[in-house]
Design an enzyme around this catalytic site. Structure first.
Site, mmCIF file in Angstrom:
data_model
loop_
_atom_site.group_PDB
_atom_site.id
_atom_site.type_symbol
_atom_site.label_atom_id
_atom_site.label_comp_id
_atom_site.label_asym_id
_atom_site.label_seq_id
_atom_site.Cartn_x
_atom_site.Cartn_y
_atom_site.Cartn_z
ATOM 1 C CG ASP A 70 -1.858 1.029 1.398
ATOM 2 O OD1 ASP A 70 -2.374 1.471 0.362
ATOM 3 O OD2 ASP A 70 -2.167 1.433 2.549
ATOM 4 C CG HIS B 50 -5.162 8.038 3.960
ATOM 5 N ND1 HIS B 50 -4.221 8.645 3.161
ATOM 6 C CD2 HIS B 50 -5.515 6.902 3.317
ATOM 7 C CE1 HIS B 50 -4.013 7.892 2.089
ATOM 8 N NE2 HIS B 50 -4.787 6.827 2.165
ATOM 9 C CG HIS C 16 -6.264 4.750 -1.213
ATOM 10 N ND1 HIS C 16 -5.068 4.425 -0.637
ATOM 11 C CD2 HIS C 16 -6.299 4.120 -2.408
ATOM 12 C CE1 HIS C 16 -4.395 3.634 -1.466
ATOM 13 N NE2 HIS C 16 -5.123 3.425 -2.551
ATOM 14 N N GLY C 17 -8.938 5.557 2.023
ATOM 15 C CA GLY C 17 -9.594 6.308 3.099
ATOM 16 C C GLY C 17 -11.026 5.863 3.259
ATOM 17 C CB ILE D 7 -10.931 -1.047 5.691
ATOM 18 C CG1 ILE D 7 -12.148 -0.899 4.761
ATOM 19 C CG2 ILE D 7 -11.326 -0.952 7.162
ATOM 20 C CD1 ILE D 7 -12.979 0.328 4.967
HETATM 21 ZN ZN LIG Z 1 -4.308 5.095 1.075
#
Ligand SMILES: [Zn+2]
Length: 299
Positions: free
Chosen positions: A80, A178, A208-209, A231
């Site tokens: 990631d 995030h 994302h987030g 997650i």
């Molecule tokens: Zn991210």
């Protein structure tokens, strides 16, 4: 079963569900993700940030790979927010089947160049690559960082980025951040931007987030074309909340006595997310299709 991201998300795209990517930094959280996936017969992505890989150390993935390969449920082990070629190569060397190269803070042309370089290398060995365009916000509570102001992904840029880099999946900025949102702050996702990007790129898209967003928004985004939702904070928070409760009311010190309840608390959150992404019971699809394990041609 270990797959790469393309193998995993092609089925998700065809069947209109998303797969959760859960950040893992130790064996407790690895157990949470793998056991929740097996109990719900759901595919899952084990996501590892470079700072998490620094913490677990590379040898940890010998255990993770053995556990995943012995499972009937499909998994991807994914880096990631890989920040440079060195962290990408470290992930590949540790046996990851997928990586993200995050050049989103670079000027557009430089982001294309660095992402393409990673694709050129990783595609030769069947490792999938996720790129990012636009910027994910930050609530200031996550190791993944982000920026204060979200720069939404421009659909025209997305089309060019996908075409010129050859990436397998694209992380889009449509208004998430995030970390866990402060009280009173509700993120608003731009579904029209997502629809346009989807139309123009036609590859699996990544959100994302994904912690603490309203369930309805996530569901809508999955219906439009988000196939991977990251997650981290939500389920880690549940683990340590339970942990705090136990430690503040007892004098226990044995991990094998303290941790099982914490693992169950975190698994509950992961199970809820799997329901939200509509991925429960979907591992069956991979078995029915006779999906071969990743890089089976080398075994
Ligand atoms: Zn991210």
């Amino acid at each position: 079963m270990l797959l790469n991201m393309t193998e995993l998300l092609t089925v998700a795209k065809e069947n209109k569900f998303a797969v959760g990517a859960f950040n893992v930094a130790d064996s407790n959280f690895l157990r949470v993700v793998i056991e929740a996936a097996e109990e719900n017969d759901s595919p899952a992505i084990i996501a590892v940030h470079p700072t998490e890989l620094d913490f677990t150390k590379d040898d940890f993935f010998q255990y993770a790979l053995a556990r995943v390969k012995n499972s009937k449920v499909p998994f991807v082990i994914h880096m990631d927010h890989g920040d440079n070629l060195a962290s990408i190569m470290r992930a590949v060397h540790s046996g990851f089947s997928s990586v993200m190269i995050d050049g989103s803070l670079l000027p557009f042309e430089e982001n294309i160049a660095v992402t393409k370089e990673v694709v050129d290398i990783c595609s030769k060995i069947g490792v999938s690559v996720e790129g990012e365009l636009g910027t994910i916000g930050s609530t200031g509570t996550s190791i993944e960082g982000g920026v204060t102001e979200v720069i939404y992904t421009d659909p025209a840029d997305a089309r060019r980025f996908v075409k010129e880099t050859g990436i397998d999946t694209l992380a889009v900025a449509i208004g998430t951040a995030h970390g866990i949102y402060p009280k009173g702050v509700t993120p608003k996702l731009k579904m029209d931007v997502l629809e346009e990007i989807k139309r123009d790129t036609n590859i699996p898209l990544v959100l994302h987030g994904g912690s603490a967003n309203p369930d309805e928004e996530i569901k809508k985004a999955v219906a439009i074309g988000i196939q991977k939702v990251n997650i981290s904070s939500d389920y880690k928070y549940a683990f340590y909340k339970k942990c705090r409760e136990i430690l503040s009311s007892t004098e226990l010190w044995d991990p094998n006595v303290i941790n099982p309840e914490c693992i169950e608390a975190a698994k509950k959150v992961v199970t809820e997310k799997m329901g939200l992404f509509n991925s429960k019971g979907k591992a069956q699809l991979y078995r029915e299709a006779g999906q071969a394990p990743w890089r089976s041609e080398f075994l």
